[in-house]
Design a protein around this motif. Sequence first.
Motif, PDB file in Angstrom:
ATOM      1  N   LYS A  76      -4.625  -6.623   0.966  1.00  0.00           N
ATOM      2  CA  LYS A  76      -3.795  -7.191  -0.088  1.00  0.00           C
ATOM      3  C   LYS A  76      -3.554  -6.193  -1.212  1.00  0.00           C
ATOM      4  O   LYS A  76      -2.534  -6.245  -1.899  1.00  0.00           O
ATOM      5  CB  LYS A  76      -4.475  -8.448  -0.645  1.00  0.00           C
ATOM      6  CG  LYS A  76      -3.533  -9.361  -1.423  1.00  0.00           C
ATOM      7  CD  LYS A  76      -4.191 -10.690  -1.712  1.00  0.00           C
ATOM      8  CE  LYS A  76      -3.192 -11.648  -2.356  1.00  0.00           C
ATOM      9  NZ  LYS A  76      -3.790 -12.982  -2.604  1.00  0.00           N
ATOM     10  N   THR A  77      -4.481  -5.265  -1.393  1.00  0.00           N
ATOM     11  CA  THR A  77      -4.353  -4.300  -2.489  1.00  0.00           C
ATOM     12  C   THR A  77      -3.491  -3.109  -2.106  1.00  0.00           C
ATOM     13  O   THR A  77      -2.644  -2.672  -2.891  1.00  0.00           O
ATOM     14  CB  THR A  77      -5.741  -3.806  -2.923  1.00  0.00           C
ATOM     15  OG1 THR A  77      -6.548  -4.932  -3.296  1.00  0.00           O
ATOM     16  CG2 THR A  77      -5.632  -2.860  -4.112  1.00  0.00           C
ATOM     17  N   PHE A  78      -3.687  -2.590  -0.897  1.00  0.00           N
ATOM     18  CA  PHE A  78      -3.022  -1.349  -0.510  1.00  0.00           C
ATOM     19  C   PHE A  78      -1.865  -1.556   0.468  1.00  0.00           C
ATOM     20  O   PHE A  78      -0.805  -0.949   0.310  1.00  0.00           O
ATOM     21  CB  PHE A  78      -4.040  -0.382   0.101  1.00  0.00           C
ATOM     22  CG  PHE A  78      -5.129   0.018  -0.848  1.00  0.00           C
ATOM     23  CD1 PHE A  78      -4.871   0.880  -1.903  1.00  0.00           C
ATOM     24  CD2 PHE A  78      -6.410  -0.490  -0.718  1.00  0.00           C
ATOM     25  CE1 PHE A  78      -5.867   1.246  -2.794  1.00  0.00           C
ATOM     26  CE2 PHE A  78      -7.418  -0.132  -1.598  1.00  0.00           C
ATOM     27  CZ  PHE A  78      -7.145   0.733  -2.644  1.00  0.00           C
ATOM     28  N   ALA A  79      -2.059  -2.405   1.451  1.00  0.00           N
ATOM     29  CA  ALA A  79      -1.007  -2.579   2.461  1.00  0.00           C
ATOM     30  C   ALA A  79       0.212  -3.290   1.910  1.00  0.00           C
ATOM     31  O   ALA A  79       1.308  -3.153   2.455  1.00  0.00           O
ATOM     32  CB  ALA A  79      -1.559  -3.344   3.672  1.00  0.00           C
ATOM     33  N   ILE A  80       0.027  -4.041   0.838  1.00  0.00           N
ATOM     34  CA  ILE A  80       1.155  -4.775   0.270  1.00  0.00           C
ATOM     35  C   ILE A  80       2.231  -3.818  -0.267  1.00  0.00           C
ATOM     36  O   ILE A  80       3.410  -4.157  -0.329  1.00  0.00           O
ATOM     37  CB  ILE A  80       0.657  -5.730  -0.834  1.00  0.00           C
ATOM     38  CG1 ILE A  80       1.694  -6.816  -1.103  1.00  0.00           C
ATOM     39  CG2 ILE A  80       0.333  -4.969  -2.122  1.00  0.00           C
ATOM     40  CD1 ILE A  80       1.198  -7.901  -2.018  1.00  0.00           C
ATOM     41  N   ASP A  81       1.815  -2.601  -0.644  1.00  0.00           N
ATOM     42  CA  ASP A  81       2.787  -1.611  -1.116  1.00  0.00           C
ATOM     43  C   ASP A  81       3.611  -1.043   0.041  1.00  0.00           C
ATOM     44  O   ASP A  81       4.704  -0.510  -0.166  1.00  0.00           O
ATOM     45  CB  ASP A  81       2.066  -0.467  -1.833  1.00  0.00           C
ATOM     46  CG  ASP A  81       1.382  -0.942  -3.105  1.00  0.00           C
ATOM     47  OD1 ASP A  81       1.892  -1.903  -3.710  1.00  0.00           O
ATOM     48  OD2 ASP A  81       0.338  -0.371  -3.476  1.00  0.00           O
ATOM     49  N   GLY A 109       5.269  -4.799   1.696  1.00  0.00           N
ATOM     50  CA  GLY A 109       5.886  -5.687   0.725  1.00  0.00           C
ATOM     51  C   GLY A 109       5.151  -7.001   0.602  1.00  0.00           C
ATOM     52  O   GLY A 109       4.480  -7.454   1.543  1.00  0.00           O
ATOM     53  N   ALA A 110       5.259  -7.619  -0.559  1.00  0.00           N
ATOM     54  CA  ALA A 110       4.536  -8.867  -0.822  1.00  0.00           C
ATOM     55  C   ALA A 110       5.006  -9.999   0.072  1.00  0.00           C
ATOM     56  O   ALA A 110       4.229 -10.869   0.466  1.00  0.00           O
ATOM     57  CB  ALA A 110       4.694  -9.260  -2.291  1.00  0.00           C
ATOM     58  N   ASP A 111       6.293 -10.005   0.424  1.00  0.00           N
ATOM     59  CA  ASP A 111       6.840 -11.088   1.240  1.00  0.00           C
ATOM     60  C   ASP A 111       6.331 -11.039   2.670  1.00  0.00           C
ATOM     61  O   ASP A 111       6.321 -12.067   3.363  1.00  0.00           O
ATOM     62  CB  ASP A 111       8.367 -11.040   1.248  1.00  0.00           C
ATOM     63  CG  ASP A 111       8.950 -11.275  -0.142  1.00  0.00           C
ATOM     64  OD1 ASP A 111       8.264 -11.913  -0.961  1.00  0.00           O
ATOM     65  OD2 ASP A 111      10.082 -10.808  -0.398  1.00  0.00           O
ATOM     66  N   ARG A 112       5.927  -9.866   3.136  1.00  0.00           N
ATOM     67  CA  ARG A 112       5.484  -9.719   4.521  1.00  0.00           C
ATOM     68  C   ARG A 112       3.971  -9.617   4.653  1.00  0.00           C
ATOM     69  O   ARG A 112       3.462  -9.345   5.745  1.00  0.00           O
ATOM     70  CB  ARG A 112       6.126  -8.473   5.150  1.00  0.00           C
ATOM     71  CG  ARG A 112       7.636  -8.578   5.282  1.00  0.00           C
ATOM     72  CD  ARG A 112       8.197  -7.364   6.005  1.00  0.00           C
ATOM     73  NE  ARG A 112       9.620  -7.494   6.228  1.00  0.00           N
ATOM     74  CZ  ARG A 112      10.551  -7.124   5.355  1.00  0.00           C
ATOM     75  NH1 ARG A 112      10.180  -6.604   4.189  1.00  0.00           N
ATOM     76  NH2 ARG A 112      11.828  -7.281   5.631  1.00  0.00           N
ATOM     77  N   PHE A 113       3.235  -9.840   3.564  1.00  0.00           N
ATOM     78  CA  PHE A 113       1.780  -9.727   3.649  1.00  0.00           C
ATOM     79  C   PHE A 113       1.198 -10.794   4.569  1.00  0.00           C
ATOM     80  O   PHE A 113       0.290 -10.519   5.361  1.00  0.00           O
ATOM     81  CB  PHE A 113       1.153  -9.839   2.257  1.00  0.00           C
ATOM     82  CG  PHE A 113      -0.349  -9.937   2.301  1.00  0.00           C
ATOM     83  CD1 PHE A 113      -1.124  -8.837   2.605  1.00  0.00           C
ATOM     84  CD2 PHE A 113      -0.987 -11.152   2.052  1.00  0.00           C
ATOM     85  CE1 PHE A 113      -2.507  -8.929   2.659  1.00  0.00           C
ATOM     86  CE2 PHE A 113      -2.361 -11.250   2.090  1.00  0.00           C
ATOM     87  CZ  PHE A 113      -3.119 -10.129   2.401  1.00  0.00           C
ATOM     88  N   ASN A 114       1.708 -12.023   4.467  1.00  0.00           N
ATOM     89  CA  ASN A 114       1.198 -13.094   5.324  1.00  0.00           C
ATOM     90  C   ASN A 114       1.442 -12.792   6.793  1.00  0.00           C
ATOM     91  O   ASN A 114       0.613 -13.119   7.659  1.00  0.00           O
ATOM     92  CB  ASN A 114       1.854 -14.425   4.946  1.00  0.00           C
ATOM     93  CG  ASN A 114       1.377 -14.935   3.601  1.00  0.00           C
ATOM     94  OD1 ASN A 114       0.262 -14.642   3.173  1.00  0.00           O
ATOM     95  ND2 ASN A 114       2.211 -15.696   2.918  1.00  0.00           N
TER      96      ASN A 114
END
Length: 314
Positions: free
Chosen positions: A249-254, A257-262
Amino acid sequence: MFQIGAQALILGLIALSLVVLAGYGGMVSLAQLSVAGIAGYAVAILGSNSTGVLGLNWPWWLYAPAAILLAGIVSALIGAIAVRTAGIYMIMITLAVSMGVFFLAQQNYTIFNGHSGFRGLAPPQVFGVAWSSAVPFYYLCLGVAALGYVGVVYAARSTFGRALVGTRDNQRRMRAVGYSVTLVRVMAFFLSGLIAGAAGVLLVWFNGRISPGTIGVSESIGILVIAVIGGMRHPIGAFAGALLYVLLKTFAIDIVGADRFNTLIGMIFLIIVFASPDGLFGLWRRFARATASTSLSALQIRWTNPRKNGRRVV
């Protein structure tokens, strides 16, 4: 880095409370984050906040235990309703409780201050140490997490823990030997509520605020994902799953993207479950056994066929 560690330990504690229920008792609950949120709201109401709503200004050594105890009692009440069912029905009941707590906090302004929630919930200063600093707060979370882990391991090896496992495996037999299955399961909910309550207090201090978004349904499902990824039947797996979840959630979200984290966490969840139903800890145990087996085989070959300088030693 200390903030990432503290967040992982807090989420790991909430997942640990789910391990108590699901891993040892066979009861999957989606209300653990809601129980932690109740403790967090109790901190805001009984302590001090900057919103001007309630805030009884109790000292931390009084409101923190009260919040944890309240979380345990609420969890036991949830358990008193949920333990009469099993499987998907228990999941749906606890999901309904989670949604009910969320909408109650969002729509009630008298007690929960509605959608805005509470702000200014800083951790106290104890013995000259400011827990609001990153490093002291990390070690505080580490100490509480260690106590929770040791407590769960001890409880699992006690008579209560064995009785809880017995209710998971064969309820009819446990009733035949004189145990109250309902009481044992409700006590498991109470114990898990205490653990989740302690995590809720730390979560409020970590964020400095609490609102309905903190205890949303999607976040509650995230706790289940953490527990399954780490290994539902292993207390240490809750923290391993939480660490992976927070790092992603901290690094991969960059990257995604936040919309594809789930989507990302869902794919990792499926890969780990297919590779090892016992989670990351199960993968580690399988790897360790394979390594140990390979080393033992190599040692046996050397012992049965010793050589020196390319020649067999007689």
